[in-house]
Design a protein around this motif. Structure first.
Motif, short mmCIF file in Angstrom:
data_model
loop_
_atom_site.label_atom_id
_atom_site.label_comp_id
_atom_site.label_asym_id
_atom_site.label_seq_id
_atom_site.Cartn_x
_atom_site.Cartn_y
_atom_site.Cartn_z
N VAL A 244 -1.66 23.80 -13.21
CA VAL A 244 -1.06 22.62 -13.81
C VAL A 244 -1.52 21.36 -13.07
CG1 VAL A 244 1.11 21.44 -14.30
CG2 VAL A 244 0.93 23.91 -14.56
N ASP A 245 -1.91 20.37 -13.83
CA ASP A 245 -2.41 19.16 -13.22
C ASP A 245 -2.06 17.97 -14.13
OD1 ASP A 245 -3.72 17.39 -11.62
OD2 ASP A 245 -5.73 17.91 -12.31
N VAL A 246 -0.77 17.74 -14.31
CA VAL A 246 -0.40 16.64 -15.19
C VAL A 246 0.06 15.41 -14.41
CG1 VAL A 246 0.17 18.13 -17.13
CG2 VAL A 246 1.96 17.45 -15.57
N TRP A 247 0.45 15.62 -13.18
CA TRP A 247 0.86 14.49 -12.36
C TRP A 247 -0.22 14.17 -11.36
CZ3 TRP A 247 6.69 15.89 -11.26
CH2 TRP A 247 7.43 15.60 -12.42
N GLY A 248 -0.84 13.04 -11.56
CA GLY A 248 -1.91 12.66 -10.66
C GLY A 248 -1.37 11.83 -9.50
N PHE A 249 -2.01 10.68 -9.26
CA PHE A 249 -1.66 9.85 -8.12
C PHE A 249 -0.38 9.05 -8.39
CE2 PHE A 249 -2.63 5.97 -5.50
CZ PHE A 249 -2.45 6.60 -4.29
N GLY A 250 -0.11 8.78 -9.64
CA GLY A 250 1.02 7.93 -10.03
C GLY A 250 2.35 8.41 -9.49
N ILE A 251 2.62 9.69 -9.69
CA ILE A 251 3.93 10.21 -9.29
C ILE A 251 4.14 10.18 -7.77
CG2 ILE A 251 5.35 12.31 -9.28
CD1 ILE A 251 5.57 10.89 -11.93
N PRO A 252 3.19 10.66 -6.96
CA PRO A 252 3.39 10.54 -5.51
C PRO A 252 3.59 9.10 -5.07
CG PRO A 252 1.35 11.75 -5.97
CD PRO A 252 1.97 11.40 -7.28
N LEU A 253 2.85 8.19 -5.67
CA LEU A 253 2.98 6.79 -5.29
C LEU A 253 4.36 6.28 -5.67
CD1 LEU A 253 1.09 4.76 -4.01
CD2 LEU A 253 0.69 3.81 -6.28
N TYR A 254 4.80 6.70 -6.84
CA TYR A 254 6.10 6.31 -7.34
C TYR A 254 7.20 6.84 -6.40
CZ TYR A 254 10.01 6.86 -10.70
OH TYR A 254 11.21 6.86 -11.33
N LEU A 255 7.03 8.09 -5.96
CA LEU A 255 8.01 8.68 -5.04
C LEU A 255 7.98 7.95 -3.70
CD1 LEU A 255 7.50 12.51 -5.69
CD2 LEU A 255 9.30 11.01 -6.55
N PHE A 256 6.81 7.60 -3.27
CA PHE A 256 6.66 6.89 -1.99
C PHE A 256 7.36 5.55 -2.06
CE2 PHE A 256 4.08 3.78 0.43
CZ PHE A 256 4.32 4.27 1.71
N ILE A 257 7.10 4.85 -3.13
CA ILE A 257 7.69 3.53 -3.30
C ILE A 257 9.21 3.61 -3.35
CG2 ILE A 257 8.01 1.76 -5.06
CD1 ILE A 257 4.94 2.00 -5.54
N GLY A 258 9.70 4.60 -4.09
CA GLY A 258 11.14 4.79 -4.19
C GLY A 258 11.75 5.00 -2.82
N GLY A 259 11.15 5.88 -2.03
CA GLY A 259 11.68 6.18 -0.70
C GLY A 259 11.63 4.97 0.21
N LEU A 260 10.50 4.28 0.17
CA LEU A 260 10.31 3.11 1.03
C LEU A 260 11.33 2.02 0.68
CD1 LEU A 260 8.64 1.51 3.08
CD2 LEU A 260 7.02 0.97 1.24
N ALA A 261 11.46 1.73 -0.61
CA ALA A 261 12.39 0.70 -1.05
C ALA A 261 13.81 1.08 -0.66
CB ALA A 261 12.28 0.51 -2.56
N ALA A 262 14.15 2.35 -0.90
CA ALA A 262 15.50 2.80 -0.54
C ALA A 262 15.73 2.61 0.95
CB ALA A 262 15.67 4.26 -0.94
N GLY A 263 14.75 3.00 1.77
CA GLY A 263 14.88 2.86 3.22
C GLY A 263 15.17 1.43 3.62
N ILE A 264 14.36 0.51 3.15
CA ILE A 264 14.52 -0.90 3.52
C ILE A 264 15.88 -1.43 3.09
CG2 ILE A 264 13.65 -3.23 3.09
CD1 ILE A 264 10.84 -2.02 2.85
N LEU A 265 16.23 -1.14 1.84
CA LEU A 265 17.48 -1.69 1.30
C LEU A 265 18.70 -1.11 2.01
CD1 LEU A 265 16.53 -1.80 -2.47
CD2 LEU A 265 16.82 -3.75 -0.91
N LEU A 266 18.61 0.20 2.36
CA LEU A 266 19.75 0.81 3.04
C LEU A 266 20.02 0.13 4.38
CD1 LEU A 266 19.35 4.62 2.27
CD2 LEU A 266 21.13 3.06 1.47
N PHE A 267 18.93 -0.10 5.13
CA PHE A 267 19.12 -0.77 6.43
C PHE A 267 19.68 -2.17 6.24
CE2 PHE A 267 16.04 2.38 8.13
CZ PHE A 267 16.86 2.87 9.14
#
Ligand SMILES: Nc1nc2c(c(=O)[nH]1)N[C@H]1C(S)=C(S)[C@@H](COP(=O)(O)OP(=O)(O)OC[C@H]3O[C@@H](n4cnc5c(=O)[nH]c(N)nc54)[C@H](O)[C@@H]3O)O[C@H]1N2
Ligand SMILES: Nc1nc2c(c(=O)[nH]1)N[C@H]1C(S)=C(S)[C@@H](COP(=O)(O)OP(=O)(O)OC[C@H]3O[C@@H](n4cnc5c(=O)[nH]c(N)nc54)[C@H](O)[C@@H]3O)O[C@H]1N2
Ligand code: SF4
Ligand code: SF4
Ligand code: SF4
Ligand code: SF4
Ligand code: SF4
Ligand SMILES: [Mo]
Lengths: 177, 748, 331
Positions: free
Chosen positions: C19-42
């Motif tokens: 299966v190869d339906v999720w390319g670079f977009g999804i990992p980047l999206y997950l990264f961004i989500g985590g990063l944004a959450a981290g900053i906002l939580l602090f």
């Protein structure tokens, strides 16, 4: 009502008639397939075993593809058939990732497509296209809740297995040994 | 029953769970042209027309369904048809692709410039047909119409056979005989006084045991056989398979005999030995119906299972067990005669051995063995007598191949060669629905013959290899766009089936009957065509048997009451159509012609070190090379693989999917590479290459250059001494891992 | 010998050989989500603790990152859809069982909050850039500010929000946490992939997300005390992450055949070098050592560990998405 399919691997010859029939019945574009054939060989010459499995969506009782769908495009209808409403599908791919059987694919038009158990036929009491063409008559379809349905009967009489039960989706396509 | 589906449940919880959720219609702004009509076809509302499948020669009857726009949607089997029993094989289902293939021949074409030039121009039908008629006349006047040969196959062939008979040539031959089942028919004719025909009258449904000798049912998708075997599996049928390869049907067999190729005769003789010397044969039957038992008994005395074990590389107890199994099932047992039997040159004799074994088992004319088929004979539309040709195929065949019962393709080709010094010369060919380049071994010889012709006309539907050598290409409509003669076959129930056009011919193509008739009229043979359309002929014929075209259009297949018995009655006196009136275990007819009256074991060459026997067969989703470009079927399998035993792979250092080339004993190298499949399913002394792949015709956009071509490597031919058929299984190949064409490519 | 092959030719590149339906977009999206959450939580956490002025970068300045990257994330999300014309269906449904659904919703809510939050600190932000000699940046924010003041509703919203920052911070804390967890749940909701089919994935992603947030703030900070504090926090987060990763693999190795085969991709298989060498080595161990040195007073340029943690976080998501798609129950 609980639709299920049973395929007798003693009879299946792996001819892929079920695959072409699905293609012409359901307008599956060339290059894509809702069902497919896996050949499995075991043993050492000359002590060999070989069988074919005609695979498709298992219309799982516990369908992760339906669970993960963000729009409800993937849903379950009468008889436990898992379907996709093309106009509701955004093509996010979550359901493809969630399906352990690789049963779903992106239609070239963008939405996700898969086996429908030919609900347009089965709701009329007909067999699915693949079942109705199979030249070895090795496929059985019917309602598991009806003990007299062809599928209930053969599953009662013969040993069978399902694919990847450990994925926990409770599949409804069985292979009769 | 509670009708809350999961969908309802989720929708409800979603609505309750979030005020944010809006209803669909508000935002459903997608313009309707973006939405497609996905409603699948409903069979009871759709229009359907009857057809007879032309994807292979089993000729299943079916129905063509059209969608709302009148386009062909699908083809399914006709329930009342004894050939299909309501179900088509994958190729029949995928027949739609024959119609939709964009690579089809679209217009008549004539070669322009010098002979052999590579230029064609598209012309009108009139121009093409006038040209053909002019050229045929020239040949006819100069050499006699006998010098025109027809090489054909399939249903369209009938129209051209009529044309040829009308113009005075009987030089007709099919690769479906000399390259296929000719030797089998001869073998049975010289035993039972009658051949088998198609479909083979093997009563698998009622058999307790059936033996397949290199007949790979399930890969060979001849529909009736596949369905019968499958029925058998459900009803306790014991299957025995003799094949150097673990074929699909071998996997469904009680015994698989992985025989050393080319030694089948030893096994068959040993089986006779066991049946006779262990007194397991059907004594009453043999006594009553056969001739020459004592001679046979003496003949097979030394052919013991132990002797055969050494020849065949099979354990002798396996040979015996298989024989006991057959004997136990007798007479509900059949040793299937196979179909493509042009293997090693002694093919008629091998088939004779099979025929004899069946007689020893008392299977012929018995339930569960071979039944007596019956056909509904349709009267011929009245036409004048055909002219008597001065010479026919018999004159170039029977001095050497006395057992040939129709024209032999390869001998017609020989008669076309420049070195042919006999008075019987072939100067022009019609090639109708056969791809000689792929189907006749020794391509180089075929090409030399072609270069020596004054005319070659090809009637085909696809731009296959053979069309590249044509002077005139006549594009025929596919079977889904035309009428043909009715199918009236020998079967358990007499029956006729109709093929009619489901849609108008696509492009500038025409039905075969029309093409043949137009040529006939241009040759001044109007008397032989007292009708305008084939429909008239069909309707007339049907009316003679109490039906009509109108009726057949509605039902597709009509069955008729059976007039003869299906099996021999107990103790029935029966006269076989042989010299002795008996089943000839000792063939007096073969003896008369100077052939061995009983089959003998003959050693065939085995591959030298480093070489492997090239065996070939079918894949279930393709018919030879005719379907490899069919979009639907190409989708299922677009290339073949070279099957190699793991031991061989290890020695040669091969890996799965690695591309290799093949070179045969005559130094012929395959044009295209083929991928390796390492599998236990084949013996170590052979490699396997399914037939039909590796097209070299570049207009086949999907299949050109895809896969390996067994036919390119089949240059050594062992001619069957009885029928002249071409045994093609004696070719040996070595595997090349480096591209042998690299230097040539660099040079050119 | 066992042989298994596709006998009907099913040439769908999205599915085969894996299966190869999720390319670079999804990992980047997950990264961004985590990063944004981290900053906002602090930001929310320290604001609520009343450290807004003590930790200006945490609470005010770094929060200009989340709205920008979330916008990017949403863009990638839509970009990755195959049926784009229908993306609005995402916003007409809310499906609690589908992480994809509530993830999209949470991201949208957080997006709105993350825009408002820094807008309430506009003056501080402009001042911060001016003081740090970033004239251009300061000017840009002045420019943005001018535009906002001319809009009809926004100034009212901002004034209201300035007065209700506590509520805003509470919401951020709540939705930020959901966002962080979501990035882990998204994968583990996919039964089909043995690699993802583990409950420990959520905590790992949350920890890793916060860790990347820490790194971002650390990098932006001009305040030694703030930097040191984040070094300490991140050190602990990295250690936690390593422990969780080890637990994840132990779970797999002790699992059934399928899990063992999945783990093999990381032990001798194709992901061994990238995962252990680059991600764990360069993305976790090295920054942890550098942060430890910082804590011990050995001065290192903070950009180095920060960059490594950020790059490692992204790489981790790429590996998990790619390897997950390869892992399968079918064999
Ligand atoms: N090397 C090798 N040679 C073989 C065999 C093998 O296995 N290996 N098999 C042998 C056997 S058993 C047989 S029966 C023969 C078969 O050999 P052929 O009779 O040559 O059969 P096909 O290869 O199917 O070629 C059929 C041709 O008919 C064309 N055609 C298809 N439909 C129509 C139609 O409706 N109208 C017209 N006009 N043309 C049509 C196709 O495009 C193709 O060019 O080959 C024999 N030769
Ligand atoms: N799908 C499909 N089905 C077809 C066709 C098709 O093109 N495609 N063509 C049809 C036609 S025209 C024909 S004639 C039939 C032919 O079909 P069959 O008569 O069934 O088969 P063959 O092609 O003669 O034989 C192929 C088998 O012979 C085995 N074999 C090779 N060498 C030897 C040997 O020395 N001894 C023994 N015992 N076995 C050996 C090969 O391993 C292979 O399994 O198929 C028909 N059915
Ligand atoms: S059509 Fe029937 S025999 Fe052929 S592959 Fe499908 S299930 Fe098997
Ligand atoms: S097989 Fe896959 S697509 Fe079908 S119901 Fe199960 S999980 Fe869903
Ligand atoms: S791709 Fe379509 S059907 Fe699949 S989860 Fe996404 S929206 Fe649902
Ligand atoms: S049930 Fe219908 S949709 Fe499903 S594989 Fe069979 S033919 Fe295709
Ligand atoms: S066996 Fe298959 S290809 Fe041959 S005639 Fe029947 S349906 Fe057509
Ligand atoms: Mo044949």
């Amino acid at each position: 009502m609980r639709y299920a399919m049973a395929i007798d691997i003693k009879k299946c010859v792996g001819c892929a008639d079920c695959v072409v029939a699905c293609q012409t019945e359901n307008n599956v574009p060339i290059g894509y397939a809702r069902d497919w054939i896996i050949e499995k060989v075991e043993g050492l010459y000359p002590d060999l075993r070989l069988h074919f499995e005609s695979q498709r969506c298992n219309h799982c009782d516990d369908a992760p593809c339906v669970r993960v769908c963000p729009t409800g495009a993937s849903h379950i209808i009468e008889g436990g058939i898992v379907k996709v409403t093309h106009e509701e599908c955004i093509g996010c791919g979550a359901c493809i990732e969630a399906c352990p059987y690789e049963a779903r694919y992106f239609h070239p038009d963008g939405y996700v497509d898969k086996c429908t158990f030919c609900d347009h036929r089965t709701s009329q009491g007909d067999n699915p296209a693949c079942v109705s063409v199979c030249p070895t008559h090795c496929m059985y379809f019917g309602d598991l809740d009806d003990p007299e349905s062809p599928v209930s009967k053969i599953l009662r009489e013969r040993e069978h297995y399902a694919l990847a039960p450990e994925a926990g989706t409770k599949p409804n396509v069985f292979y009769v040994k | 029953m509670k009708k809350i589906t999961r969908r309802d449940f989720i929708k409800i919880s979603a609505a309750g769970g979030a005020a944010l959720a809006m209803t669909d219609p508000i935002l459903n702004w997608v313009p309707s042209f973006l939405k497609q009509d996905y409603t699948p076809l409903s069979e009871d509302k759709a229009e359907r027309t009857p057809t007879v499948c032309e994807v292979c020669f089993w000729k299943c009857a079916g129905w063509v369904y059209k969608d709302k726009n009148g386009k062909i949607q699908k083809i399914i089997g006709n329930e009342n048809d004894p050939h299909s029993m309501g179900r088509l094989c994958p190729r029949g289902t995928g027949g739609v692709g024959m119609f939709y293939d964009k690579d089809r021949l679209k217009n008549p074409m004539i070669r322009v410039g010098k002979p052999g030039s590579q230029k064609f121009k598209e012309v009108s039908w009139d121009e093409a047909l006038d040209y053909v008629a002019k050229k045929v006349k020239e040949i006819g006047e100069k050499y006699g119409y006998e010098s025109m040969a027809l090489l054909d196959h399939g249903t369209t062939a009938h129209h051209f056979e009529h044309l040829f008979r009308s113009m005075g040539s009987e030089n007709t031959a099919e690769p479906a005989i000399a390259q296929c089942l000719g030797a089998r028919e001869a073998g049975f004719i010289h035993t039972y006084g009658s051949g088998l025909g198609s479909p083979e009258p093997v009563d698998i449904r009622n058999a307790k045991c059936v033996v397949f000798i290199g007949s790979h049912v399930g890969e060979n998708m001849h529909n009736g056989v596949v369905q019968d075997v499958s029925y058998g599996i459900d009803h306790g049928l014991t299957i025995i398979t003799v094949d150097p390869r673990f074929s699909t049907v071998a996997s469904k067999s009680k015994y698989w005999l992985p025989i050393k190729p080319a030694t089948d005769m030893a096994l068959l003789l040993a089986w006779m030995h066991i049946l006779i010397y262990e007194e397991l044969y059907d004594k009453e039957y043999v006594e009553k119906y056969t001739y020459g038992f004592e001679q046979l008994k003496a003949h097979v005395r030394n052919y013991t299972p132990e002797w055969a074990a050494a020849k065949t590389d099979l354990p002798d107890d396996l040979i015996k067990k298989a024989a006991y199994e057959m004997a136990a099932a007798s007479p509900a047992v059949a040793i299937h005669p196979g179909r493509h039997v042009a293997w090693y040159g002694d093919d008629t004799q091998r088939e004779r051995a099979i025929a004899i074994l069946n007689a020893l088992l008392g299977a012929w004319g018995r339930k569960g063995g071979f039944y007596f088929p019956e056909k509904k004979v349709l009267p011929k539309y009245p036409i004048p007598h055909y002219p008597e040709p001065k010479w026919t195929w018999k004159d170039i065949t029977h001095d050497k191949y006395k057992g040939a019962f129709t024209g032999v393709t390869n001998l017609l080709i020989d008669a076309s060669l420049p070195e042919n010094k006999s008075p019987y010369k072939i100067k022009g060919w019609f090639v109708v629905a056969t791809n000689l380049i792929q189907s006749i071994p020794n391509k180089e010889k075929t090409l030399r013959a072609i270069q020596n012709l004054d005319l070659i006309v090809v009637v085909d539907t696809m731009p296959m290899e053979i069309t590249g050598y044509a002077d005139v290409i006549l594009p025929e409509s596919t079977y889904l766009e035309r009428y043909d003669y009715l199918r009236s076959s020998r079967h358990k129930v007499p029956n006729v089936a109709l093929r009619m056009p489901a849609v108008e011919p696509q492009y500038n193509t025409k039905p075969g009957w029309w093409i043949a008739r137009e040529i006939g009229i241009r040759l001044g043979l109007k008397d032989y065509y007292p009708w305008e359309t084939l429909e008239e002929v069909l309707d007339w014929q049907l009316k003679q048997v109490g039906s009509s075209l109108e009726e057949l259009k509605k039902i597709g297949v009509k069955t008729f009451p059976k007039e003869e018995a299906l099996y021999l009655a107990p103790g029935e006196d029966y006269e076989f159509n042989t010299n002795t009136g008996k089943i000839e275990l000792y063939s007096t007819s073969l003896a008369e012609m100077g052939y061995d009256p009983m089959p003998k074991y003959k050693e065939h060459p085995q591959p030298q070190a480093g070489y492997y026997r090239l065996i070939y067969g079918r894949v279930p989703m393709h018919t030879f090379g005719r379907t490899t470009n069919n979009p639907n079927l190409n989708d299922l399998r677009d290339e073949n693989h070279l099957w190699v035993n793991p031991k061989v792979a290890k020695i040669l250092g091969l890996e799965n999917d690695q591309e290799v080339w093949l070179k045969n004993q005559d130094g012929v190298v395959s044009t295209f590479p083929v991928k390796v499949r390492i599998t236990e399913r084949i013996r170590h002394d052979s490699v396997y290459l399914p037939h039909g792949f590796g097209h070299t015709a570049s207009k086949l956009s999907r299949s050109y250059g895809k896969g390996g071509a067994d036919w390119e490597l089949t240059t050594k031919v062992a001619l069957d001494d009885v029928t002249g058929g071409t045994g093609m299984r004696g070719n040996f190949v070595t595997i090349l891992t480096e591209n042998p064409h690299k230097n040539q490519e660099a040079e050119s | 010998m066992k042989e298994q092959l596709m006998a009907s030719g099913r040439n769908i590149p999205d599915l085969y050989p894996h299966v190869d339906v999720w390319g670079f977009g999804i990992p980047l999206y997950l990264f961004i989500g985590g990063l944004a959450a981290g900053i906002l939580l602090f930001a929310a956490y320290f604001y609520l603790k009343g450290k807004g002025d003590e930790l200006p970068v945490t609470v005010k300045i770094s929060t200009i990152i989340p709205p920008v990257i979330i916008a990017l994330g949403l863009f990638f999300l839509v970009e990755d859809l195959h049926h784009k014309a229908y993306f609005w269906q995402l916003m007409t449904h809310f499906r609690i069982q589908s992480p994809m659904s509530w993830g999209a919703w949470v991201l949208t809510v957080v997006f709105v909050l993350s825009i408002i939050w820094p807008l309430t600190f506009m003056d501080d932000i402009i001042k911060f850039f001016e003081e740090n000699g970033r004239k251009k940046w300061a000017n840009s924010f002045v420019f943005i500010n001018n535009i906002i003041e001319k809009t009809p509703v926004l100034p009212v919203v901002i004034t209201w929000s300035e007065k209700n920052r506590k509520l805003l911070a509470g919401l951020l804390l709540f939705f930020g946490t959901i966002l962080g967890i979501y990035t882990g749940i998204l994968l583990s909701s996919m039964n089909a992939r043995p690699l993802w089919n583990t409950a420990i994935l959520g905590p790992i992603f949350l920890t890793s997300g916060i860790s990347t947030g820490t790194a971002a703030i650390m990098w932006m900070s001009n305040n030694a005390k703030e930097k040191l504090m984040y070094s300490k926090i991140d050190f602990v987060l990295i250690l936690t992450e390593i422990v969780l990763i080890v637990l994840m693999f132990l779970g797999m190795i002790w699992g059934g055949e399928v899990q063992v085969r999945t783990a093999e991709m990381f032990f001798g298989g194709e992901f061994t070098a990238v995962f252990w060498g680059i991600f764990v080595g360069m993305g976790l161990v090295v920054p942890a050592i550098l942060e430890y040195m910082e804590m011990k007073g050995i001065h290192v340029p903070v950009a180095v560990p920060a960059f490594l943690v950020l790059a490692g976080g992204l790489l981790f998501r790429i590996i998990m998405v790619t390897a997950g798609q390869i892992s399968t129950y079918l064999f």
